[in-house]
Design an enzyme around this catalytic site. Structure first.
Site, PDB file in Angstrom:
ATOM      1  N   ARG A 172     -61.653 -11.963  13.083  1.00  0.00           N
ATOM      2  CA  ARG A 172     -61.082 -11.730  11.707  1.00  0.00           C
ATOM      3  C   ARG A 172     -59.374 -12.635  11.591  1.00  0.00           C
ATOM      4  O   ARG A 172     -58.978 -12.814  10.505  1.00  0.00           O
ATOM      5  CB  ARG A 172     -60.727 -10.322  11.311  1.00  0.00           C
ATOM      6  CG  ARG A 172     -62.026  -9.596  11.107  1.00  0.00           C
ATOM      7  CD  ARG A 172     -62.029  -7.961  10.794  1.00  0.00           C
ATOM      8  NE  ARG A 172     -61.543  -7.122  11.925  1.00  0.00           N
ATOM      9  CZ  ARG A 172     -62.195  -6.678  12.522  1.00  0.00           C
ATOM     10  NH1 ARG A 172     -63.479  -6.725  12.572  1.00  0.00           N
ATOM     11  NH2 ARG A 172     -61.780  -5.961  13.686  1.00  0.00           N
ATOM     12  N   GLU A 188     -60.697   0.180  27.230  1.00  0.00           N
ATOM     13  CA  GLU A 188     -61.020   1.768  27.623  1.00  0.00           C
ATOM     14  C   GLU A 188     -61.886   1.726  28.648  1.00  0.00           C
ATOM     15  O   GLU A 188     -61.437   2.551  29.568  1.00  0.00           O
ATOM     16  CB  GLU A 188     -61.238   2.405  26.335  1.00  0.00           C
ATOM     17  CG  GLU A 188     -61.111   3.938  26.293  1.00  0.00           C
ATOM     18  CD  GLU A 188     -61.682   4.569  25.121  1.00  0.00           C
ATOM     19  OE1 GLU A 188     -61.422   5.826  24.986  1.00  0.00           O
ATOM     20  OE2 GLU A 188     -61.721   3.742  24.103  1.00  0.00           O
TER      21      GLU A 188
END
Ligand code: AMP
Length: 179
Positions: A62, A99
């Site tokens: 993006r 994560e």
């Protein structure tokens, strides 16, 4: 209370629990569909640039959209920072923590001339892990990176503050609370 750029913030669609439970996904596709909103987004980002810059670096995928649109009025080139394995030429890469596990981004090793000034752009900053890796990569290539722009900031995740600590000026058009 109204804030600057609330008109653009209203064009973002929020999709709860995507891509996993607990994440509020801030979807920019609705802003992109709005011709006037898109033009205003680019105009306001361009106005916030501390110029001149030689290159605008966009982070896949993006970030490419905003980097390319912003590069035109800035009279700058576009440098692509991609997921590892996508670029055809000789690349340099940088790892960053997720994560769970790590990820790797890459750029062409000859994409910039050492000393060129680079504006880094992405759609959104969360933890800042991606943008910080991109800055390390651009600096490793000899780029001068002193400003970074995002459309959206999630300040509760601390990414913008971490980037400021890395010595870059961070600008975003608007923010959302939470993650
Ligand atoms: P981070 O490395 O944590 O700053 O994550 C930034 C990247 O993840 C950006 O390229 C965003 O496009 C994407 N991202 C992270 N959180 C969100 C969210 N809540 N909504 C939309 N995109 C997100």
């Amino acid at each position: 209370m109204t804030h600057a750029n609330d008109d653009l913030k209203a064009l973002i669609r929020t999709i709860p629990d995507f891509p996993k439970p607990g994440i509020m996904f801030r979807d920019i596709t609705t802003l992109l569909l709005d011709a006037q909103g898109l033009a205003e987004t680019i105009r306001r980002m361009a106005a916030a640039v501390d110029g001149p810059v030689d290159l605008v670096a966009g982070i896949e995928a993006r970030g490419f959209l905003f980097a390319a649109a912003l590069a035109v009025p800035l009279n700058a080139g576009v440098l692509l920072i991609r997921k590892d394995g996508k670029l055809p030429g000789v690349t340099i890469a940088e790892d960053y923590a997720l994560e769970y596990g790590t990820d790797r981004i890459a750029m062409h090793e000859d994409a910039l001339v050492p000393g060129q000034r680079v504006l880094l752009v992405d759609d959104l900053i969360a933890t800042g892990g991606t943008a910080r890796a991109a800055i390390r990569l651009l600096r490793k290539a000899g780029g001068v990176v002193d400003q970074v722009q995002f459309v959206i900031d999630l300040p509760d995740l601390g990414g913008a503050a971490a980037l400021e600590g890395d010595g870059v000026k961070v600008t975003s058009l608007f923010a959302f609370e939470g993650r």
